[in-house]
Write a protein that holds these residues in place. Sequence first.
Motif, PDB file in Angstrom:
ATOM      1  N   THR A  33      54.951  77.348  -5.888  1.00 25.47           N
ATOM      2  CA  THR A  33      56.122  78.118  -6.261  1.00 25.47           C
ATOM      3  C   THR A  33      55.879  79.598  -5.982  1.00 25.47           C
ATOM      4  OG1 THR A  33      57.486  78.843  -8.133  1.00 25.47           O
ATOM      5  CG2 THR A  33      55.242  78.180  -8.646  1.00 25.47           C
ATOM      6  N   PRO A  34      56.912  80.329  -5.565  1.00 25.77           N
ATOM      7  CA  PRO A  34      56.737  81.774  -5.390  1.00 25.77           C
ATOM      8  C   PRO A  34      56.781  82.547  -6.708  1.00 25.77           C
ATOM      9  CG  PRO A  34      58.966  81.118  -4.760  1.00 25.77           C
ATOM     10  CD  PRO A  34      58.223  79.858  -5.092  1.00 25.77           C
ATOM     11  N   ASP A  35      56.986  81.864  -7.814  1.00 27.31           N
ATOM     12  CA  ASP A  35      57.093  82.521  -9.120  1.00 27.31           C
ATOM     13  C   ASP A  35      55.853  83.385  -9.388  1.00 27.31           C
ATOM     14  OD1 ASP A  35      57.120  83.135 -11.902  1.00 27.31           O
ATOM     15  OD2 ASP A  35      58.418  81.415 -12.257  1.00 27.31           O
ATOM     16  N   ALA A  36      56.095  84.663  -9.686  1.00 25.29           N
ATOM     17  CA  ALA A  36      55.002  85.623  -9.872  1.00 25.29           C
ATOM     18  C   ALA A  36      54.101  85.270 -11.051  1.00 25.29           C
ATOM     19  CB  ALA A  36      55.569  87.028 -10.061  1.00 25.29           C
ATOM     20  N   SER A  37      54.598  84.449 -11.970  1.00 32.51           N
ATOM     21  CA  SER A  37      53.773  84.097 -13.130  1.00 32.51           C
ATOM     22  C   SER A  37      52.828  82.934 -12.838  1.00 32.51           C
ATOM     23  CB  SER A  37      54.668  83.737 -14.323  1.00 32.51           C
ATOM     24  OG  SER A  37      55.362  82.526 -14.084  1.00 32.51           O
ATOM     25  N   ALA A  38      52.947  82.327 -11.675  1.00 31.32           N
ATOM     26  CA  ALA A  38      52.062  81.213 -11.320  1.00 31.32           C
ATOM     27  C   ALA A  38      50.693  81.745 -10.908  1.00 31.32           C
ATOM     28  CB  ALA A  38      52.680  80.392 -10.184  1.00 31.32           C
ATOM     29  N   GLU A  39      49.712  80.871 -10.983  1.00 33.77           N
ATOM     30  CA  GLU A  39      48.339  81.227 -10.603  1.00 33.77           C
ATOM     31  C   GLU A  39      48.258  81.494  -9.091  1.00 33.77           C
ATOM     32  OE1 GLU A  39      45.833  77.914 -11.585  1.00 33.77           O
ATOM     33  OE2 GLU A  39      43.991  78.911 -10.970  1.00 33.77           O
ATOM     34  N   SER A  40      47.569  82.561  -8.692  1.00 33.08           N
ATOM     35  CA  SER A  40      47.420  82.845  -7.262  1.00 33.08           C
ATOM     36  C   SER A  40      46.519  81.806  -6.614  1.00 33.08           C
ATOM     37  CB  SER A  40      46.813  84.232  -7.054  1.00 33.08           C
ATOM     38  OG  SER A  40      46.485  84.408  -5.690  1.00 33.08           O
ATOM     39  N   ILE A  41      46.894  81.393  -5.420  1.00 31.89           N
ATOM     40  CA  ILE A  41      46.083  80.402  -4.702  1.00 31.89           C
ATOM     41  C   ILE A  41      44.694  80.968  -4.404  1.00 31.89           C
ATOM     42  CG2 ILE A  41      46.802  81.041  -2.342  1.00 31.89           C
ATOM     43  CD1 ILE A  41      47.066  77.967  -1.834  1.00 31.89           C
ATOM     44  N   ASP A  42      44.576  82.304  -4.371  1.00 32.96           N
ATOM     45  CA  ASP A  42      43.277  82.937  -4.127  1.00 32.96           C
ATOM     46  C   ASP A  42      42.328  82.743  -5.303  1.00 32.96           C
ATOM     47  OD1 ASP A  42      43.951  83.963  -1.606  1.00 32.96           O
ATOM     48  OD2 ASP A  42      44.947  85.693  -2.511  1.00 32.96           O
ATOM     49  N   ASP A  43      42.868  82.537  -6.489  1.00 36.50           N
ATOM     50  CA  ASP A  43      42.034  82.409  -7.690  1.00 36.50           C
ATOM     51  C   ASP A  43      41.819  80.954  -8.101  1.00 36.50           C
ATOM     52  OD1 ASP A  43      42.063  85.176  -7.813  1.00 36.50           O
ATOM     53  OD2 ASP A  43      43.830  85.224  -9.119  1.00 36.50           O
ATOM     54  N   LEU A  44      42.443  80.051  -7.375  1.00 36.24           N
ATOM     55  CA  LEU A  44      42.385  78.640  -7.742  1.00 36.24           C
ATOM     56  C   LEU A  44      40.985  78.076  -7.521  1.00 36.24           C
ATOM     57  CD1 LEU A  44      44.413  76.330  -8.529  1.00 36.24           C
ATOM     58  CD2 LEU A  44      44.436  75.768  -6.092  1.00 36.24           C
ATOM     59  N   THR A  45      40.471  77.389  -8.506  1.00 38.46           N
ATOM     60  CA  THR A  45      39.184  76.717  -8.325  1.00 38.46           C
ATOM     61  C   THR A  45      39.390  75.217  -8.455  1.00 38.46           C
ATOM     62  OG1 THR A  45      38.703  77.047 -10.667  1.00 38.46           O
ATOM     63  CG2 THR A  45      37.765  78.646  -9.122  1.00 38.46           C
ATOM     64  N   LEU A  46      38.807  74.493  -7.523  1.00 37.45           N
ATOM     65  CA  LEU A  46      38.908  73.039  -7.519  1.00 37.45           C
ATOM     66  C   LEU A  46      37.517  72.452  -7.657  1.00 37.45           C
ATOM     67  CD1 LEU A  46      41.368  72.580  -4.508  1.00 37.45           C
ATOM     68  CD2 LEU A  46      41.933  72.549  -6.955  1.00 37.45           C
ATOM     69  N   GLY A  47      37.424  71.294  -8.281  1.00 34.63           N
ATOM     70  CA  GLY A  47      36.146  70.599  -8.357  1.00 34.63           C
ATOM     71  C   GLY A  47      35.714  70.165  -6.966  1.00 34.63           C
ATOM     72  N   PRO A  48      34.399  70.003  -6.745  1.00 33.79           N
ATOM     73  CA  PRO A  48      33.907  69.678  -5.405  1.00 33.79           C
ATOM     74  C   PRO A  48      34.492  68.378  -4.841  1.00 33.79           C
ATOM     75  CG  PRO A  48      32.154  69.504  -7.066  1.00 33.79           C
ATOM     76  CD  PRO A  48      33.329  70.138  -7.733  1.00 33.79           C
ATOM     77  N   ASP A  49      34.765  67.421  -5.715  1.00 35.75           N
ATOM     78  CA  ASP A  49      35.320  66.146  -5.241  1.00 35.75           C
ATOM     79  C   ASP A  49      36.781  65.974  -5.643  1.00 35.75           C
ATOM     80  OD1 ASP A  49      32.842  65.386  -4.150  1.00 35.75           O
ATOM     81  OD2 ASP A  49      32.153  64.735  -6.129  1.00 35.75           O
ATOM     82  N   GLU A  50      37.380  67.050  -6.145  1.00 34.07           N
ATOM     83  CA  GLU A  50      38.761  66.951  -6.613  1.00 34.07           C
ATOM     84  C   GLU A  50      39.728  66.761  -5.445  1.00 34.07           C
ATOM     85  OE1 GLU A  50      39.951  70.226  -9.073  1.00 34.07           O
ATOM     86  OE2 GLU A  50      41.963  69.387  -9.422  1.00 34.07           O
ATOM     87  N   LYS A  51      40.572  65.758  -5.579  1.00 39.40           N
ATOM     88  CA  LYS A  51      41.600  65.514  -4.559  1.00 39.40           C
ATOM     89  C   LYS A  51      42.915  66.072  -5.101  1.00 39.40           C
ATOM     90  CE  LYS A  51      41.262  61.016  -4.430  1.00 39.40           C
ATOM     91  NZ  LYS A  51      41.485  59.625  -3.993  1.00 39.40           N
ATOM     92  N   VAL A  52      43.593  66.874  -4.297  1.00 39.75           N
ATOM     93  CA  VAL A  52      44.834  67.477  -4.770  1.00 39.75           C
ATOM     94  C   VAL A  52      46.010  67.065  -3.898  1.00 39.75           C
ATOM     95  CG1 VAL A  52      43.738  69.485  -5.820  1.00 39.75           C
ATOM     96  CG2 VAL A  52      44.493  69.606  -3.460  1.00 39.75           C
ATOM     97  N   ALA A  53      47.152  66.953  -4.534  1.00 39.61           N
ATOM     98  CA  ALA A  53      48.416  66.719  -3.827  1.00 39.61           C
ATOM     99  C   ALA A  53      49.320  67.915  -4.106  1.00 39.61           C
ATOM    100  CB  ALA A  53      49.072  65.429  -4.325  1.00 39.61           C
ATOM    101  N   LEU A  54      49.892  68.454  -3.057  1.00 34.01           N
ATOM    102  CA  LEU A  54      50.771  69.616  -3.196  1.00 34.01           C
ATOM    103  C   LEU A  54      52.209  69.151  -3.356  1.00 34.01           C
ATOM    104  CD1 LEU A  54      49.280  71.775  -0.295  1.00 34.01           C
ATOM    105  CD2 LEU A  54      48.603  71.717  -2.706  1.00 34.01           C
ATOM    106  N   VAL A  55      52.918  69.756  -4.293  1.00 32.43           N
ATOM    107  CA  VAL A  55      54.318  69.417  -4.536  1.00 32.43           C
ATOM    108  C   VAL A  55      55.153  70.644  -4.187  1.00 32.43           C
ATOM    109  CG1 VAL A  55      55.986  68.573  -6.221  1.00 32.43           C
ATOM    110  CG2 VAL A  55      53.592  67.876  -6.394  1.00 32.43           C
TER     111      VAL A  55
END
Length: 105
Positions: A33-55
Amino acid sequence: MGEVFALPYAYAERFPSGLDVVTDAGFSLLALTPDASAESIDDLTLGPDEKVALVLGAEGPGLRAETMDRVGRRVRIPIHGQVDSLNVAAAAAIACYVLGRGRPG
Ligand SMILES: C[S@@+](CC[C@H](N)C(=O)[O-])C[C@H]1O[C@@H](n2cnc3c(N)ncnc32)[C@H](O)[C@@H]1O
């Protein structure tokens, strides 16, 4: 364009409840989402084996509140203050590139 022919597709009869198939398969969900209150993708941390799906949302209205509630985690790609939002395909491409860096296959 070539990637379009390599990606499998599925159609969810109901949404957002259809996302249960994705989480049941072991993916965590990220709502883009472009919503300014959302977490920046630059700060996102994922687990080493975490699988993510983008919505991602529709070009006009974006994601519905019901879908945001179902997904929970909201992520934004930083954009210039005067820009409303990115085109959905551009947002998907940037997010796939950023989140795929340094991850296997
Ligand atoms: C044209 S935008 C929809 C704009 C709509 N006003 C909104 O607030 O979501 C289409 C979709 O692209 C994605 N998107 C666009 N800009 C984005 C950004 N800066 N960060 C993350 N996702 C973005 C979102 O999934 C959005 O629903």
